[in-house]
Write a protein that holds these residues in place. Structure first.
Motif, mmCIF file in Angstrom:
data_model
loop_
_atom_site.group_PDB
_atom_site.id
_atom_site.type_symbol
_atom_site.label_atom_id
_atom_site.label_comp_id
_atom_site.label_asym_id
_atom_site.label_seq_id
_atom_site.Cartn_x
_atom_site.Cartn_y
_atom_site.Cartn_z
ATOM 1 N N VAL B 410 38.265 54.203 43.448
ATOM 2 C CA VAL B 410 39.616 54.006 43.453
ATOM 3 C C VAL B 410 40.048 52.330 43.813
ATOM 4 O O VAL B 410 40.985 51.951 43.297
ATOM 5 N N GLY B 411 38.954 52.065 44.615
ATOM 6 C CA GLY B 411 39.092 50.641 45.010
ATOM 7 C C GLY B 411 38.928 49.596 43.697
ATOM 8 O O GLY B 411 39.285 48.478 43.963
ATOM 9 N N LEU B 412 38.103 50.023 42.760
ATOM 10 C CA LEU B 412 37.773 49.137 41.633
ATOM 11 C C LEU B 412 39.304 49.138 40.904
ATOM 12 O O LEU B 412 39.464 48.286 39.941
ATOM 13 N N LEU B 413 40.341 50.058 41.177
ATOM 14 C CA LEU B 413 41.558 50.080 40.756
ATOM 15 C C LEU B 413 42.787 49.370 41.236
ATOM 16 O O LEU B 413 43.709 49.121 40.735
ATOM 17 N N THR B 414 42.681 49.452 42.705
ATOM 18 C CA THR B 414 43.697 49.163 43.424
ATOM 19 C C THR B 414 43.886 47.644 43.563
ATOM 20 O O THR B 414 42.820 46.854 43.959
ATOM 21 N N PRO B 415 44.976 46.900 43.802
ATOM 22 C CA PRO B 415 45.278 45.514 44.147
ATOM 23 C C PRO B 415 44.893 45.448 45.492
ATOM 24 O O PRO B 415 45.173 46.159 46.386
ATOM 25 N N PRO B 416 44.598 44.119 46.179
ATOM 26 C CA PRO B 416 44.523 42.863 45.298
ATOM 27 C C PRO B 416 43.158 42.721 44.676
ATOM 28 O O PRO B 416 42.885 41.930 43.851
ATOM 29 N N PHE B 417 42.080 43.461 45.227
ATOM 30 C CA PHE B 417 40.980 43.185 44.572
ATOM 31 C C PHE B 417 40.635 43.769 43.121
ATOM 32 O O PHE B 417 40.103 43.172 42.195
ATOM 33 N N GLY B 418 40.654 45.118 42.988
ATOM 34 C CA GLY B 418 40.884 46.059 41.660
ATOM 35 C C GLY B 418 39.931 45.123 40.515
ATOM 36 O O GLY B 418 40.452 44.814 39.685
ATOM 37 N N LEU B 419 38.531 45.070 40.765
ATOM 38 C CA LEU B 419 37.951 44.368 39.952
ATOM 39 C C LEU B 419 37.847 44.896 38.698
ATOM 40 O O LEU B 419 37.971 43.943 37.758
ATOM 41 N N ASN B 420 38.140 46.134 38.254
ATOM 42 C CA ASN B 420 37.996 46.590 36.922
ATOM 43 C C ASN B 420 39.196 46.271 36.254
ATOM 44 O O ASN B 420 39.361 45.710 35.101
ATOM 45 N N VAL B 421 40.397 45.931 37.147
ATOM 46 C CA VAL B 421 41.669 45.609 36.454
ATOM 47 C C VAL B 421 41.530 44.290 35.960
ATOM 48 O O VAL B 421 42.030 43.628 34.968
ATOM 49 N N TYR B 422 40.968 43.242 36.847
ATOM 50 C CA TYR B 422 40.758 42.048 36.525
ATOM 51 C C TYR B 422 39.788 41.669 35.217
ATOM 52 O O TYR B 422 39.884 40.894 34.310
#
Lengths: 180, 470
Positions: B410-422
């Motif tokens: 879930v953390g890979l998708l949540t702002p502000p870090f959301g690495l997968n989103v970046y």
């Protein structure tokens, strides 16, 4: 500074290549052990003891390359919101602290490697393998990482003086980075 | 100085290092060194640092980490992901949201041979977002599907994060890998359902998504064609694609076969007891190397460069992960010497609250940290404290590991870090990060629903490892 950067990148690249060879060696050795066990029901003596030492060597030798390639995980959450000079100043302090830590660890690791050589330290297990060759690679790797950070520090000191400086990689700016 | 004050100061040092954009590994080391200096003085700290790298690296169990990384990187460089997508798109073309479902299925298939999500997101971002847009998918929805699909890489075995959890907590790595299979499949199914619902809802509003007859010629990168592998190559772009042919279909099936071979060799070897986890990683890496050799003629950058690039990436990523482990070990040693985990366990044990409240608390902490840090760092920070508390309350360590990894997902998708989103916004030209974050919202909800299901039915996690024990 350009010369220092080239030296850092070449040394890190060379050691990174050695690290890759060590990883291939681990793979080959482990597979050979599996094959031998399947064929003769006997393991290759020493694989379990040598593989972790090769891993230590590979990890150490790849530290500098991981920095120059921007693979070490960091975040620019705070620095992204700072003015250019302040951002460079904050990072410079961070680099100085990081370099100090790495060089201290390198010195201590070097002394530990010398101790291991003097005391003929070996691995625990069926085979007694000397640990000092792998331990000796640790200070080299840490020093290479410190050197790569020193190049970044020099870059940011230019930024502090108001000159243009290169941004270090960050999670938000490095889309090719691996995430685990 | 009190233990609480020492912990507080060391955490402040960690936050300061993070804020200064320093590598998280060095942040953890600096925090640990601060705590050790305050607690035991210079000599004790020096003694710890002298052997930190050796103690936290030279363990046979950890050899599996670079082997899994090597395996994933080699298969990624062999360019099989585009073939998977081609096949999946053809199979799902008549279902609402077929292309989105194809993205999830190809990511799940790719996850079965790699422990990373980044490679899948970067490749699928280039490959699928453009195709989905051509067929009427809104940009943010397409980006959301790709970013969410990529999270499957860290859960579906082989998973590097699960190996690290196993090493940190002394849980069996083999059992952890098997425990992740059902939750991984469940997550993929939940994503598929989410996509179908989203597409059906949009169609009801009159939007045209999918269903274009051109889909029949869609599977874009069919087979290991030059175009297909070009997409897989780092830094490359989607190129015009040929229509599907019998040869291309055969190549797609060949790629599925490669994935199946790697998956069966690795997990089958562990399950049958033929290999240890470490040996399975090494054999899997060798099989992946042979796959790269077999497809060498179809990679546009050639075998030599593909191999060199894979080895360079593997050594860099390996050093990055182990640097985190070394930094984390220094920090953990500080916590252990000050008896923080034991104190916390006793304190929580004395609280008059049900166990699930404690679990919920840790899940929220993991969720918050997931929005700020990467998966391995989160495990290094939290597990020395959370694991003893959770197991002391009687919960399964295997189950908690899977739940923790789900929260990291879930953390890979949540702002502000959301690495997968970046990552996805980095590879899709006209996509803004804000749009991508909006696109993942339905999938975050889906993830939390899956976590709730796994909490209500923990057997979904534990039955396969139990079967393995038997």
């Amino acid at each position: 500074m350009r010369l220092l950067r080239t030296v850092s990148e070449r040394l890190s690249g060379f050691c990174g290549a050695l690290a890759a060879l060590l990883l291939i060696a681990i793979m080959a050795m482990t597979v050979a052990d599996v094959v031998r066990r399947a064929l003769t029901d006997k393991s290759i003596q020493g694989v379990i003891e040598v593989a972790p030492l090769l891993l230590l060597g590979a990890v150490a030798l790849g530290l500098g390359q991981a920095e120059t390639a921007g693979t070490h995980v960091r975040t620019s959450l705070v620095t992204d919101h700072l003015p250019h000079r302040l951002r460079s100043a904050l990072r410079s302090v961070g680099y100085a602290a990081s370099i100090y830590i790495l060089l201290w660890m390198a010195k201590l690791s070097y002394e530990r490697a010398i101790d291991a050589y003097d005391n003929n330290d070996t691995t625990a297990g069926f085979e007694s393998i000397p640990t000092w060759p792998a331990r000796a690679l640790v200070p080299i790797g840490l020093a290479l990482w410190a050197l790569a950070l020193f190049v970044r520090l020099l870059q940011d000191l230019r930024g502090v003086r108001g000159l243009t400086s290169e941004e270090p990689p960050s999670e938000q700016s490095a889309p090719e980075k691996e995430a685990f | 100085m009190s233990t609480g004050m020492m912990v507080l100061l060391s955490m402040l040092v960690f936050i300061a290092m993070l804020g200064a954009q320093m590598p998280i590994a060095l942040g953890l080391a600096a925090a640990g060194i601060t705590g050790l200096l305050l607690n035991g003085g210079v000599d004790q700290t020096a003694g710890t640092l002298a052997s930190a790298a050796y103690q936290s690296t030279s363990t046979y169990t950890l050899v599996v980490v670079p082997m899994f990384i090597l395996m994933g990187v080699l298969v990624a460089n062999a360019g099989v992901l585009s073939d998977l997508f081609g096949l999946a798109a053809r199979v799902t073309r008549k279902i609402p949201g077929g292309l989105g479902i194809a993205t999830v299925l190809s990511a799940a298939g790719f996850a079965a041979v790699t422990g990373s999500s980044a490679a899948a997101v970067a490749t699928l971002g280039r490959l699928c977002v453009g195709e989905m847009r051509k067929h009427g998918y809104p940009l943010q929805m397409a980006a959301g599907i790709v970013a969410a699909s990529g999270t499957l890489g860290i859960l579906i075995p082989p998973s590097v994060v699960l190996v690290i959890y196993g090493v940190l907590t002394q849980e069996s790595v083999g059992q952890l890998l098997f425990a992740a299979i059902v939750p991984g499949i469940l997550t993929a199914i939940a994503y598929v359902v989410t996509i179908v619902i989203l597409v059906v809802l949009r169609r009801r509003k009159g939007e045209v998504i999918g269903g274009d007859p051109r889909l029949a010629t869609l599977p874009p990168m069919a087979g290991g064609s030059q175009e297909a592998t070009a997409v897989d190559a780092p830094g490359s772009f989607v190129t015009p694609t040929p229509p599907p042919t019998r040869v291309n279909r055969a190549r797609e099936l060949e790629s599925v076969g490669y994935i199946a071979i790697v998956f069966v060799v690795v997990l089958g070897g562990i399950y049958t007891g033929t290999f240890t986890e470490t040996e399975a990683g090494a054999v899997g890496a060798l099989v992946a190397l042979l796959i790269l050799f077999a497809r060498a003629g179809r990679t546009p950058i050639g075998l030599g460069r593909s191999l060199t690039s894979a080895l360079k990436e593997t050594s860099s990523v390996t050093s990055m992960i182990f640097a985190l482990l070394i930094g984390g070990s220094i920090f953990t040693l500080f916590l252990v010497t000050t008896r923080v985990p034991i104190t916390l366990t006793d304190w929580v044990g004395g609280l008059d609250v049900p166990g699930w409240v404690v679990i919920l608390f840790f899940l929220v902490v993991l969720l918050i940290l997931g929005a700020l840090l990467d998966g391995v760092s989160i495990l290094l920070l939290t597990m020395p404290l959370a694991y003893p508390v959770v197991t002391d309350l009687g919960y399964s360590g295997l189950w908690f590991g899977i739940i923790a990894v789900k929260m990291i997902e879930v953390g890979l998708l949540t702002p502000p870090f959301g690495l997968n989103v970046y990552l996805v916004s980095g590879v899709v030209d006209d996509l803004k990060v804000e749009q991508a974050f909006k696109g993942v919202v339905p999938f975050i909800v889906t993830e939390l629903v899956v976590v709730a299901i796994l909490c209500i039915f923990p057997d979904l996690v534990t039955w396969l490892p139990e079967l393995m024990k038997d």
